[in-house]
Write a protein that holds these residues in place. Structure first.
Motif, mmCIF file in Angstrom:
data_model
loop_
_atom_site.group_PDB
_atom_site.id
_atom_site.type_symbol
_atom_site.label_atom_id
_atom_site.label_comp_id
_atom_site.label_asym_id
_atom_site.label_seq_id
_atom_site.Cartn_x
_atom_site.Cartn_y
_atom_site.Cartn_z
ATOM 1 N N ALA A 74 35.987 83.584 33.768
ATOM 2 C CA ALA A 74 35.275 84.851 33.569
ATOM 3 C C ALA A 74 35.270 85.754 34.793
ATOM 4 C CB ALA A 74 33.861 84.570 33.085
ATOM 5 N N PRO A 75 34.469 85.444 35.813
ATOM 6 C CA PRO A 75 34.391 86.400 36.926
ATOM 7 C C PRO A 75 35.757 86.592 37.589
ATOM 8 C CG PRO A 75 32.683 84.719 37.095
ATOM 9 C CD PRO A 75 33.598 84.294 36.026
ATOM 10 N N GLU B 216 36.835 79.021 40.633
ATOM 11 C CA GLU B 216 36.506 78.774 39.235
ATOM 12 C C GLU B 216 37.490 77.816 38.576
ATOM 13 O OE1 GLU B 216 35.957 82.583 37.339
ATOM 14 O OE2 GLU B 216 35.225 81.590 35.543
ATOM 15 N N GLN C 267 33.391 68.890 35.450
ATOM 16 C CA GLN C 267 32.078 68.937 36.093
ATOM 17 C C GLN C 267 31.005 68.401 35.133
ATOM 18 O OE1 GLN C 267 31.193 72.939 37.143
ATOM 19 N NE2 GLN C 267 29.996 72.390 38.945
ATOM 20 N N GLN C 268 31.097 68.815 33.871
ATOM 21 C CA GLN C 268 30.141 68.368 32.866
ATOM 22 C C GLN C 268 30.876 67.503 31.856
ATOM 23 O OE1 GLN C 268 26.828 69.426 32.576
ATOM 24 N NE2 GLN C 268 26.937 70.633 34.443
ATOM 25 N N SER D 284 27.922 79.719 34.880
ATOM 26 C CA SER D 284 28.643 80.904 35.299
ATOM 27 C C SER D 284 28.958 81.796 34.101
ATOM 28 C CB SER D 284 29.893 80.418 36.025
ATOM 29 O OG SER D 284 30.834 81.390 36.168
ATOM 30 N N TRP E 254 24.912 74.870 40.461
ATOM 31 C CA TRP E 254 25.764 75.792 39.728
ATOM 32 C C TRP E 254 26.790 74.990 38.936
ATOM 33 C CZ3 TRP E 254 24.598 80.745 39.448
ATOM 34 C CH2 TRP E 254 25.500 81.607 38.858
ATOM 35 N N SER E 255 27.121 75.484 37.760
ATOM 36 C CA SER E 255 28.197 74.853 37.013
ATOM 37 C C SER E 255 29.008 75.954 36.352
ATOM 38 C CB SER E 255 27.627 73.918 35.946
ATOM 39 O OG SER E 255 27.024 74.687 34.928
ATOM 40 N N ASN E 256 30.196 75.625 35.914
ATOM 41 C CA ASN E 256 31.037 76.639 35.283
ATOM 42 C C ASN E 256 30.409 77.158 33.998
ATOM 43 O OD1 ASN E 256 32.972 76.802 37.196
ATOM 44 N ND2 ASN E 256 34.389 75.379 36.216
#
Lengths: 704, 704
Positions: free
Chosen positions: B444-445, B143, B497-498, A154, A149-151
């Motif tokens: 977002a979520p 998040e 993360q990326q 998401s 999973w990554s943001n």
């Protein structure tokens, strides 16, 4: 006529049940079950055959529609999730092997990572559409199905869920049973929220006590559900495996759903006769006591609805008359028939109804709970495309209402703004559903959000969270989560995020072990330049999927250089252009321009069945082969970013590496970078670790 | 008396504002701001000084209470999150350096991973308590704040959020402004849901169009907010850095919040005078048109509430009289005063009110939006403990209501069950809040769930999701997320993360580069057995935190063996027991029994200030030192699970390794396992990658 009614119902049900099973048994076996374990396994990094094919999509759809249509005690949500995943996997590639086309766009998505992400999106879209729960779908996908999973993902899935839910809402807004009702675009809460609750109750701190109780029941029943389900699965497998004639196996697998439906129909038709019909009761009013005067009021929701259609005909139909502007009826209904005969969605809606304290009494609830619990256990494992999400909600709602009814009997009926009006069996039914869902699936935020989106009742958020939490704790004490147990049953090597190895009922600290303890050796390796026949022979002799490739240093030592996979080797062998007549030195710095096989080709043409591959390889080792003495320089194709670790590397960290990065192979090297072993995900499966580490612990006294 | 009123208000506000600033400027500077960037950085793996100390907790609390109390345009949520994190960090350790105690329990939590998880739990608990949003708190933490997450942690924090929300709800249920109101335990929706909405509107497909518009506005204003905020930050920093006298800097930093409050008070007191008072209007009824006859009805929510307390006194007070059972008033109110003078929570509640189409008109909304937007930009960077979450909701609600008002003017007022009754400015205000939150924070979520839990209005879920989504897209086009921009401003090396490296406005594919391209070299290394003075001198000469340790092979080559950190070396040097007189061979297989320094000791006693450490180290290199010629065998202390990769290893994968596993050092080795370089998180920061890779791309024509 009772007998006529029964035979009509039974015949109709059995016909559809056999059709639902036939699609799976005869045509496409990979479409059976819910599909969730297979997708979870695939997203974890395991190849599962044929689960994303077009045929599976069609078979799943037909089987699921037929099975739901005949009233089997299963839900359509699992299959809908699988359908979503297939659409995600297929459309994103703009190509199909079954239909033999490959469109020129979406080429950048034709890689494992993007395909995986599209499948995740499909899963989330499936949940969103099935439940009208966009955020719940996202969280379900994240918590249960996806392993990576990554943001960014998401966000992408968030968008996908908006579109999915909006689309199904638009259809819901305009059509009622395929009839255009002329309200296109107006999303009415009562229509698009599946189990909409209008009158939520304010909660009370005392509500946490029954919530904990419901959570405990949820944990116990959830584990029991998992255990019984697995026992039935194993029993069926064992018995079927003992039968040698394959047509007989097929007949039995077709007959099983029919048998389920025969039982269900018998229960639904005959059992309600043991219960007398009861008059409608209305609980509205602020007086704090039961208001008798509205007992037959058709403004009461469950009256006007179920009066004509769903009440079993042995109950007397009421005579209706107008009283001012209100239509009154003195009809009666049969509680058990109401629960067993209406659709599962309708049953959940009835059980969640607020201000309906005495709508259902103990006996019908208990009978229905037992029937449902056992039949769902049985039916969900038969050869039809079936999910268990809605059945789980029904089972949970049944015992939740039982607890609520007991509370009402203990403390009386309270209505309106009283301090005690939180004692509402409908609210406890909702909490019960969440707790059973939690006890079976062991998810937390996802279930909570799905329950809120399903019911539009945010007020009971805290009791729901509490019940889910307790159910998970209690359940974990007894057994695995249901879907993870299914993974084991289906022999899918699933790598958990965190290792969980228990020896003698104690968790083993993997920090105390090293990569060298668990690695497999000796390792089958290749040199950078290898003879064609050696490559082919090795591929024929072994079943490994990855091979470390060794480079030779100036001192003449063979050290780890990178990794090459079986499928890459197959494609290279398929391209005779790259064969060389002489053994040359490996290319030091492969230039991008001179790579003879493009990356596109490398990934394509690999999928062939086992027999063809063996025949293809055998030609290279055949004495008559012209190319068997040629050489291949593997250096342009070797994955130099393959990980390696020293043998003293902590086992815990090695596990984290494989699971967090989704690796399939981890090469183990010594101080001088020579290969001493290899770790694959099978080495890290629980049962293998218990074996290997248990032996080490017995032999090393310092562990005792 | 206007002048008297103004001076009273201004004096009172300025007094509190100066106090709020003084706590930070004079006593504990680390308690300033919201604390979110620092916590995010810490959880990403960066050490930030003093953010979890007890003094910070007290200072943050005092400063935040004073700043909120004086009516500064800031919110208490950021500080509440920080307070939660401090409590998580402190209580889990059962020890305190400030208070000089260390209790004998919770010892198993005294490691970096558990401490980090407890801090995450504290963050989630802070959000849960601040918003009454348990699931939102969990998602926000996941998040935005946490860099490492597991399903286990998700459960633990889920539980923490239940407890946090329940506790604050219990207090809310029993007390109103510290008065016991005798309803202990009864959670009334209107009290525990912050911005409870009773009458949600059914949405319509057409509602997505204004939602997209609001999303675009949210994205543009959110980016503008971030940019202006950073410009003010940089301007302040530059100007203050130019001042040499430190007392003057302090005075200016104390004066700034006072100036903010002077402006705010002037606006609040004098601007409403430019607007006339308007009579109350009531919109209730099903007729579809404005119902004039209830214009002065006090059953109308915002009438009875704001009539006496909050309406600015220049409006005439209404004469009230009874009409049957209804209390009527012909009072008036000042729209701008209502928005500026009530608390921010109250303002949000007013803006979200349904069926109040003409409660606020264009001019007051626009004026309030401009004032608020600029003042929040300014105030949030001053030296007080301040968050911006509630101010964001206010700003968003203001332009959301503007869009709603325009819709009403275009299409008229629709009430009741009409197809058009979704045109309600209150609903658009809610969507506006979500969009601004999305445009600033780019989550977002989490935002969606928080907005639902804040308002109890699930019906607008889809438009809210759409607006958040669009706001994020539009915002990303202009600038970073606000909290990430603050991370850069505060020079916290945050590893996404990326990877996201842009050269010439194009994303650079890190797959095309290798670890060797970005690594730092030469590397400072140690042998397994080293002289004390060498160790001390190296620690004095360099600022590195990790040092590869080399073993010697039989061939005499020095190969990578493991890693040792600065703090570990400091503890080893602090234990003269392990010094050896002779250079021995390193221990091959360190037995657990003979390790002279326990792991407990290894982690303790490390925290000392820079000066003391330098003095301590200098003693070892001093010519008079008795132990400077002694040796230390590092082998029992070396971390053999330190990762190493070959220099040809893909840069993208190296990045993923560091970020996914939270590594600080990645040693780069050659084929023979000899160390050739090292990669730390600073090498992977965006600006450094752009530099290094840009140079490589210029020199390699194949990239052009």
């Amino acid at each position: 006529n009772l007998a006529e009614g029964f035979f009509f119902c039974a015949g109709y049900s059995i016909l559809f049940a056999v059709f639902a099973a036939a699609v799976i048994v005869i045509w496409q076996p990979s479409a059976g079950g819910s599909g969730l374990p297979e997708i979870t396994g695939f997203l974890n990094g395991t190849q599962v055959q044929r689960i994303f094919s077009l045929k599976t999509l069609v078979a799943k759809f037909l089987s699921c529609v037929a099975a739901i249509g005949c009233g089997m005690p299963i839900g359509p949500e699992g299959p809908m999730i699988h359908l979503g995943a297939i659409i995600g996997a297929g459309f994103s590639q703009a190509s199909s092997e079954s239909l033999k086309f490959s469109l020129p766009f979406f080429e950048r998505f034709r890689n494992p990572e993007d395909r995986r992400n599209f499948i995740s999106a499909g899963v989330a879209a499936g949940v969103s559409a099935a439940f009208g729960a966009p955020v719940g779908g996202l969280l379900f996908c994240m918590e249960e199905v996806s392993s990576f999973w990554s943001n960014t993902l998401s966000w992408q899935i968030f968008f996908c869920c908006i579109i999915s839910t909006s689309t199904s809402d638009i259809f819901n807004s305009a059509f009622e049973k395929f009839q255009n009702i002329g309200t296109f675009g107006a999303f009415q809460t009562s229509r698009y929220i599946l189990f909409n609750i209008d009158e939520g109750v304010d909660i009370n701190i005392l509500m946490f006590l029954p919530s904990v109780l419901i959570g405990i029941i949820g944990g116990v029943l959830g584990s029991l559900f998992t255990i019984i389900n697995l026992k039935i699965h194993r029993f069926r497998k064992r018995k079927l495996a003992a039968i040698t004639r394959s047509w007989l196996v097929k007949v039995i697998r077709l007959a099983e759903p029919a048998l389920v439906m025969l039982f269900m129909t018998s229960f639904s038709v005959f059992l309600p006769m043991a219960f007398s019909c009861v008059p409608f009761q209305c609980m509205k009013g602020n007086s704090g006591v039961l208001s008798d005067n509205c007992a037959n009021d058709t403004t009461n929701k469950y009256d006007s609805h179920y009066n004509q259609e769903n009440i079993f005909p042995t109950c007397e139909e009421g005579a209706t008359h107008l009283n001012g502007t209100t239509l009154l009826t003195n009809g009666t209904y049969n509680e058990l028939a109401l629960l067993l005969f209406s659709s599962k969605d309708e049953a959940v809606r009835l059980l969640y109804l607020r201000n309906s304290h005495y709508m259902f009494h103990y006996a019908p609830l208990v009978v229905c709970l037992i029937i449902y619990f056992l039949m769902v256990c049985w039916a969900s494992g038969t050869s039809v495309a079936a999910g268990i999400l809605v059945p789980m909600l029904v089972i949970g709602a049944l015992y939740g209402r039982l607890v609520g009814l007991a509370m009402v009997d203990l403390f009386g009926v309270h209505l309106g703004d009283s301090y005690w009006n939180w004692i509402d069996p409908g609210a406890f039914a909702l909490i019960g559903s969440a707790s059973f869902f939690g006890g079976v699936a062991r998810l937390a935020p996802a279930i909570t959000v799905i329950m809120m989106e399903l019911t539009n009742d945010l007020k009971v958020l805290l009791p729901v969270m509490t019940a889910v939490m307790v159910a998970k704790w209690v359940g974990d004490f007894f057994t695995h989560a249901f879907f993870h147990a299914l993974l084991e049953l289906k022999c899918i090597p699933f790598l958990n995020q965190q290792p969980n190895v228990r020896i003698d009922k104690r968790n083993v600290k993997l920090e105390l072990f090293s990569a060298g303890d668990i690695m497999a050796f000796p390792v089958v390796t290749f040199d950078l330049v290898e003879q064609v026949s050696t490559l082919a022979q090795t591929l024929l002799d072994t079943e490994h999927n990855g091979f470390p490739v060794l480079a030779t240093t100036k001192e003449g030592k063979k050290v780890f250089h990178g990794l090459i996979t079986r499928s890459e080797l197959l494609v290279i062998l398929n391209n005779p252009d790259v064969f060389q007549r002489e053994r040359t030195e490996p290319v030091e710095e492969p230039d991008l321009d001179i790579v003879p096989i493009g990356y596109d080709t490398l990934l394509r043409g690999v999928k062939k069945d086992e027999g063809t591959i063996r025949k293809f390889l055998s030609e290279f080792v055949d004495a008559k082969s012209k190319v068997k003495d040629r050489y291949i320089d593997l250096s342009p194709y070797v994955n130099q970013s393959a990980m390696s670790v020293p043998s003293k590397f902590s086992l815990h960290r090695a596990y984290t590496l494989l699971s967090a990065l989704g690796l399939r192979h981890l090469t183990v090297v010594d101080k001088g970078n020579e290969v001493v072993g290899i770790i694959t995900r099978k080495d890290l499966m629980g049962f293998n670790m218990v074996d290997v580490l248990g032996t080490i612990m017995q032999n090393r006294p310092d562990f005792q």
